[in-house]
Motif scaffolding. Sequence first.
Motif, PDB file in Angstrom:
ATOM      1  N   GLU A 176       0.851  -1.188   0.000  1.00 28.94           N
ATOM      2  CA  GLU A 176       0.000   0.000   0.000  1.00 28.94           C
ATOM      3  C   GLU A 176       0.889   1.241   0.000  1.00 28.94           C
ATOM      4  O   GLU A 176       1.782   1.379   0.838  1.00 28.94           O
ATOM      5  CB  GLU A 176      -0.897  -0.008   1.240  1.00 28.94           C
ATOM      6  N   ALA A 177       0.636   2.146  -0.949  1.00 29.62           N
ATOM      7  CA  ALA A 177       1.437   3.351  -1.086  1.00 29.62           C
ATOM      8  C   ALA A 177       0.562   4.584  -0.909  1.00 29.62           C
ATOM      9  O   ALA A 177      -0.668   4.497  -0.897  1.00 29.62           O
ATOM     10  CB  ALA A 177       2.130   3.391  -2.447  1.00 29.62           C
ATOM     11  N   GLU A 178       1.212   5.725  -0.775  1.00 30.16           N
ATOM     12  CA  GLU A 178       0.498   6.992  -0.623  1.00 30.16           C
ATOM     13  C   GLU A 178       1.151   8.050  -1.495  1.00 30.16           C
ATOM     14  O   GLU A 178       2.379   8.175  -1.522  1.00 30.16           O
ATOM     15  CB  GLU A 178       0.520   7.433   0.840  1.00 30.16           C
ATOM     16  N   LEU A 179       0.326   8.826  -2.211  1.00 33.95           N
ATOM     17  CA  LEU A 179       0.823   9.978  -2.957  1.00 33.95           C
ATOM     18  C   LEU A 179       1.184  11.065  -1.949  1.00 33.95           C
ATOM     19  O   LEU A 179       0.324  11.544  -1.213  1.00 33.95           O
ATOM     20  CB  LEU A 179      -0.236  10.484  -3.933  1.00 33.95           C
ATOM     21  N   ASP A 180       2.446  11.453  -1.922  1.00 36.22           N
ATOM     22  CA  ASP A 180       2.913  12.392  -0.901  1.00 36.22           C
ATOM     23  C   ASP A 180       3.760  13.474  -1.554  1.00 36.22           C
ATOM     24  O   ASP A 180       4.976  13.329  -1.727  1.00 36.22           O
ATOM     25  CB  ASP A 180       3.730  11.641   0.161  1.00 36.22           C
ATOM     26  N   SER A 181       3.118  14.595  -1.895  1.00 30.88           N
ATOM     27  CA  SER A 181       3.840  15.698  -2.532  1.00 30.88           C
ATOM     28  C   SER A 181       4.824  16.355  -1.581  1.00 30.88           C
ATOM     29  O   SER A 181       5.701  17.099  -2.018  1.00 30.88           O
ATOM     30  CB  SER A 181       2.848  16.740  -3.053  1.00 30.88           C
ATOM     31  N   GLY A 182       4.704  16.098  -0.279  1.00 33.83           N
ATOM     32  CA  GLY A 182       5.613  16.673   0.689  1.00 33.83           C
ATOM     33  C   GLY A 182       6.909  15.906   0.844  1.00 33.83           C
ATOM     34  O   GLY A 182       7.844  16.394   1.487  1.00 33.83           O
ATOM     35  N   ALA A 183       6.988  14.704   0.276  1.00 32.72           N
ATOM     36  CA  ALA A 183       8.225  13.914   0.299  1.00 32.72           C
ATOM     37  C   ALA A 183       8.966  14.168  -1.006  1.00 32.72           C
ATOM     38  O   ALA A 183       8.463  13.820  -2.078  1.00 32.72           O
ATOM     39  CB  ALA A 183       7.907  12.425   0.442  1.00 32.72           C
ATOM     40  N   PRO A 184      10.143  14.790  -0.980  1.00 34.59           N
ATOM     41  CA  PRO A 184      10.830  15.082  -2.246  1.00 34.59           C
ATOM     42  C   PRO A 184      11.078  13.848  -3.098  1.00 34.59           C
ATOM     43  O   PRO A 184      10.897  13.886  -4.309  1.00 34.59           O
ATOM     44  CB  PRO A 184      12.141  15.731  -1.792  1.00 34.59           C
ATOM     45  N   THR A 185      11.494  12.736  -2.461  1.00 34.27           N
ATOM     46  CA  THR A 185      11.724  11.507  -3.209  1.00 34.27           C
ATOM     47  C   THR A 185      10.937  10.363  -2.586  1.00 34.27           C
ATOM     48  O   THR A 185      10.619  10.376  -1.399  1.00 34.27           O
ATOM     49  CB  THR A 185      13.219  11.134  -3.241  1.00 34.27           C
ATOM     50  N   SER A 186      10.628   9.378  -3.403  1.00 34.20           N
ATOM     51  CA  SER A 186       9.822   8.250  -2.956  1.00 34.20           C
ATOM     52  C   SER A 186      10.584   7.415  -1.928  1.00 34.20           C
ATOM     53  O   SER A 186      11.815   7.387  -1.917  1.00 34.20           O
ATOM     54  CB  SER A 186       9.416   7.393  -4.153  1.00 34.20           C
ATOM     55  N   LEU A 187       9.826   6.727  -1.076  1.00 26.92           N
ATOM     56  CA  LEU A 187      10.419   6.058   0.082  1.00 26.92           C
ATOM     57  C   LEU A 187       9.649   4.782   0.397  1.00 26.92           C
ATOM     58  O   LEU A 187       8.423   4.780   0.437  1.00 26.92           O
ATOM     59  CB  LEU A 187      10.382   7.002   1.281  1.00 26.92           C
ATOM     60  N   LEU A 188      10.381   3.700   0.621  1.00 30.54           N
ATOM     61  CA  LEU A 188       9.805   2.388   0.906  1.00 30.54           C
ATOM     62  C   LEU A 188      10.229   1.959   2.305  1.00 30.54           C
ATOM     63  O   LEU A 188      11.360   2.221   2.724  1.00 30.54           O
ATOM     64  CB  LEU A 188      10.314   1.390  -0.138  1.00 30.54           C
ATOM     65  N   THR A 189       9.327   1.305   3.042  1.00 32.53           N
ATOM     66  CA  THR A 189       9.725   0.791   4.352  1.00 32.53           C
ATOM     67  C   THR A 189      10.526  -0.499   4.178  1.00 32.53           C
ATOM     68  O   THR A 189      10.342  -1.249   3.210  1.00 32.53           O
ATOM     69  CB  THR A 189       8.510   0.483   5.238  1.00 32.53           C
ATOM     70  N   ARG A 190      11.408  -0.765   5.132  1.00 33.31           N
ATOM     71  CA  ARG A 190      12.213  -1.987   5.050  1.00 33.31           C
ATOM     72  C   ARG A 190      11.325  -3.225   5.117  1.00 33.31           C
ATOM     73  O   ARG A 190      11.573  -4.212   4.416  1.00 33.31           O
ATOM     74  CB  ARG A 190      13.240  -2.014   6.182  1.00 33.31           C
ATOM     75  N   ARG A 191      10.299  -3.171   5.955  1.00 32.52           N
ATOM     76  CA  ARG A 191       9.407  -4.334   6.080  1.00 32.52           C
ATOM     77  C   ARG A 191       8.787  -4.692   4.731  1.00 32.52           C
ATOM     78  O   ARG A 191       8.746  -5.862   4.341  1.00 32.52           O
ATOM     79  CB  ARG A 191       8.327  -4.032   7.109  1.00 32.52           C
ATOM     80  N   ALA A 192       8.326  -3.656   3.992  1.00 31.50           N
ATOM     81  CA  ALA A 192       7.730  -3.915   2.679  1.00 31.50           C
ATOM     82  C   ALA A 192       8.793  -4.376   1.688  1.00 31.50           C
ATOM     83  O   ALA A 192       8.530  -5.250   0.849  1.00 31.50           O
ATOM     84  CB  ALA A 192       7.036  -2.656   2.173  1.00 31.50           C
ATOM     85  N   ALA A 193       9.988  -3.789   1.783  1.00 26.60           N
ATOM     86  CA  ALA A 193      11.065  -4.188   0.874  1.00 26.60           C
ATOM     87  C   ALA A 193      11.419  -5.663   1.063  1.00 26.60           C
ATOM     88  O   ALA A 193      11.634  -6.400   0.087  1.00 26.60           O
ATOM     89  CB  ALA A 193      12.289  -3.307   1.113  1.00 26.60           C
ATOM     90  N   GLU A 194      11.475  -6.100   2.315  1.00 27.23           N
ATOM     91  CA  GLU A 194      11.810  -7.502   2.570  1.00 27.23           C
ATOM     92  C   GLU A 194      10.692  -8.424   2.088  1.00 27.23           C
ATOM     93  O   GLU A 194      10.966  -9.522   1.575  1.00 27.23           O
ATOM     94  CB  GLU A 194      12.094  -7.694   4.059  1.00 27.23           C
ATOM     95  N   ARG A 195       9.436  -7.988   2.252  1.00 28.12           N
ATOM     96  CA  ARG A 195       8.325  -8.777   1.701  1.00 28.12           C
ATOM     97  C   ARG A 195       8.457  -8.926   0.196  1.00 28.12           C
ATOM     98  O   ARG A 195       8.049  -9.935  -0.391  1.00 28.12           O
ATOM     99  CB  ARG A 195       6.985  -8.116   2.038  1.00 28.12           C
ATOM    100  N   ALA A 196       9.032  -7.895  -0.462  1.00 26.07           N
ATOM    101  CA  ALA A 196       9.189  -7.923  -1.912  1.00 26.07           C
ATOM    102  C   ALA A 196      10.470  -8.631  -2.333  1.00 26.07           C
ATOM    103  O   ALA A 196      10.830  -8.615  -3.518  1.00 26.07           O
ATOM    104  CB  ALA A 196       9.176  -6.502  -2.463  1.00 26.07           C
ATOM    105  N   GLY A 197      11.165  -9.258  -1.379  1.00 25.48           N
ATOM    106  CA  GLY A 197      12.326 -10.069  -1.707  1.00 25.48           C
ATOM    107  C   GLY A 197      13.616  -9.293  -1.895  1.00 25.48           C
ATOM    108  O   GLY A 197      14.579  -9.814  -2.468  1.00 25.48           O
ATOM    109  N   ILE A 198      13.677  -8.069  -1.406  1.00 28.86           N
ATOM    110  CA  ILE A 198      14.899  -7.267  -1.549  1.00 28.86           C
ATOM    111  C   ILE A 198      15.903  -7.692  -0.476  1.00 28.86           C
ATOM    112  O   ILE A 198      15.595  -7.710   0.718  1.00 28.86           O
ATOM    113  CB  ILE A 198      14.576  -5.768  -1.449  1.00 28.86           C
ATOM    114  N   ASP A 199      17.100  -8.037  -0.917  1.00 27.17           N
ATOM    115  CA  ASP A 199      18.160  -8.505  -0.037  1.00 27.17           C
ATOM    116  C   ASP A 199      19.081  -7.329   0.301  1.00 27.17           C
ATOM    117  O   ASP A 199      19.761  -6.786  -0.586  1.00 27.17           O
ATOM    118  CB  ASP A 199      18.944  -9.624  -0.734  1.00 27.17           C
TER     119      ASP A 199
END
Length: 602
Positions: free
Chosen positions: A200-223
């Motif tokens: 689940e993501a959110e459109l956030d114009s206040g964040a200059p660059t996009s950002l992923l949580t580590r928990r979600a990254a690990e669920r997506a198989g990122i080592d």
Amino acid sequence: MTWRLGYSGALWTAALAIISASPALAACKLAVMADLPVTMTGLRASVPVKVNGKDTSFWLDSGAFFSIMSKAKAIELGLTIQPAPPGLYIIGIGGQASVEVVTIKSFGIVGQDIKNVQFLVGGSDAGNGLIGRNLLGLADTEFDLANGAVKIIRPSNCEKGGLAYWAAGKPYFTVPLITGSNPYDHIFRLPIMINGVKIEAELDSGAPTSLLTRRAAERAGIDFTATGVTPSDGVTGFGRRREKGWVVPVASVGIGDEEILRTRLEVIDNSIGGPDGPDMLLGADFMMAHHIYVARGQRRIYFTYSGGKPFLTGQAAPEGVSAHPTDLPAGKVRVEAVNGVPDPKTAEEFARRGNARLAAGKADAALADLNEAVRLSPDKAAYYGARSRAHEAVGNASLAAADIDKALALEPGNGELLIVRAVERLHRKDKAGALADTEAAAKVVPQSSLLSLGIADLFQHLGQPARAIPLFDAVIDAHPADSQLAAMLNGRCWQRALANVDLDKALGDCNRAIRRGGINPGFLDSRALVYFRKGDFKASLADYDAALAINPRIAWSLHMRGLVRLASGQAEAGRADQAAAVAIQPDIAEEAATFGIGRTSP
């Protein structure tokens, strides 16, 4: 910048009524409630506002539950800060923060004068006031940052049919809009796929660059031990803490039928906005690359790809964007008071598009737009300032400097431009000119502003650290719970050590910085200089050793450790350290001598 509101009692909310909606018609109609003229300042979406008659600008933050500003900004604007209802706090990146409230008696935006508008006050200083979802989520919202526009739209009879009207019959993308359980919180959530895993993501114009949580990254198989994963300097939000981060390679990011291939994303070690926060922020970088319409009544988001890099980590571009868009049904939407994306005609329109192109890294196209803005309106300082940045981006340093001179001739009291020119003059070894601009900036920049830290840095580089100390005093007083407080304390410790004044206070600042921010080689380097000034060579050497164990290429630490070793009778080791320092920074001995520190002895 995503955050949500916490409250131990009843929910405290408010809404801004901007323009009343038009009467419903038989056909689908989109009527504009507010057409916000956006200037991209880097990756910040800025809109002009008036605060009690004073012209300024605030940033748009679709990730913020409610409009907010820092205590320093409230002080700068002369607003009266009052207690918030008991138990009210905000939760964001870096933890939670207590808040207060200000009421702006007259708030001007898009030609409307709204009375008694409330803003929360608190959290870490983002650098400006932020307009949140209590405005941006009032109705449907259209984000076209690449063309300098955000619109609040009231739809009528638009329950069915595609609303990507600007596509003019060409294909577009759609994705469901996720709505929250709180009817007052108009979230901009959507499902996306990371490496084929739904999050689940959110459109956030206040964040200059996009950002992923580590928990979600690990669920997506990122080592996180894989090749290509690099640590980042830390992520900050409204909370007090700096969070650990990384930049990681990602095979694919899917949003509806759009797929972004082989890109890189920034990852935060902690959650975003507490346990109910999203897994990912689609920040201003993603929103700059897309034209987006959030249709609340349909619970859908419509978007098209505008071009450019969807994710701007600064390390790598995506391989490509694969599209399987939906055809726009012809004749389904009749647009009233909403235009598509016409070519700019006015100076302001060219400037807005030019700033957006500059933020997206399209410097040549930005320069063409800003040239036209200057031609059409040659008496606008902001256009010269923006064109200066474009000239700098394409490598025209002399033209950039000329534009800053022109901007300051038109607006001599602009503190930000004075700082820019002071830095430019310092690079050209024009110390007299740099000092004049630095002194002028110190007179006009509000003492509580983070800009004052840039002025303090200039005084240091001009060999006058004692003049930097009171600037740190004012900023630190206005930011008692900021995520940058450790760095501010370290900065004041460093200036006191360079000036060789108030060494006990300097030591206290460095110790506070280390307690708050952890073991940091820069903090240790500062404290080591304090010990050196106090004549405690044993403690100084221990801190220089510890700093260089973490980062062996700190020229100051090497040079100063060399001095300590020379003073302690370790001549060979001392000369080796000083040679290593010169290899990194050839003028290190001359710089140290500026502050009364000799080449071979204390």
